[in-house]
Design an enzyme around this catalytic site. Sequence first.
Site, PDB file in Angstrom:
ATOM      1  CG  ASP A 184      68.089 112.731  53.311  1.00  0.00           C
ATOM      2  OD1 ASP A 184      68.066 112.522  54.539  1.00  0.00           O
ATOM      3  OD2 ASP A 184      67.134 113.227  52.681  1.00  0.00           O
ATOM      4  CG  ASP A 235      62.407 110.114  55.340  1.00  0.00           C
ATOM      5  OD1 ASP A 235      62.342 108.908  55.048  1.00  0.00           O
ATOM      6  OD2 ASP A 235      62.284 110.541  56.500  1.00  0.00           O
TER       7      ASP A 235
END
Length: 189
Positions: free
Chosen positions: A12, A14
Amino acid sequence: MPPLADHLVILDRDGVINKDSDDYIKSLDEFEPYPQAIDAISRLCQASWTVAVATNQSGIARGYYDEATLGIMHEHLKALIADTGGRLAHIAYCPHGPDDGCDCRKPLPGMLKQIQHALQLESLEGSWMVGDSLRDLQAGEAVGCHLALVRTGKGKRTLAKHPELASPEGQTRIFDDLGGFADWLVDAR
């Protein structure tokens, strides 16, 4: 020759690679990578892991920034990683909002399948999905990934809401940050 699924790490963005914000990361000025994350990606690459990114970017659908701005952030990220000897094999992003009915927004596995297709893999079984939220883990679980949660970003909040993730019999490994995950994975091989 395409990489092997058991040598693939999907991250992922952020909260895992860069600081997250409840107000969204809307510009290059707001994009602040964790230094340990950049080094971790490069260490993984140097240890023969293929690294890709799958990131929900609903700020595009919400009108906070556009795809060109996102592209600038991702080019900057790739350059930082290249400067330390690493490389991102692919970045998949979902520009849709939560109510758009797409198949790519995590927790759905559409972006992970995009990565699978882009890297010409038969499956994602045995690869790793590393995130800071339950939806990251759910997307990875749907395609047979091993799961890792980092405490950076929303990770501590995710663990507080879902303490079962940290249970010894659970299938999710927990790390303080991406650097800790990379150290463990490189040493485990």
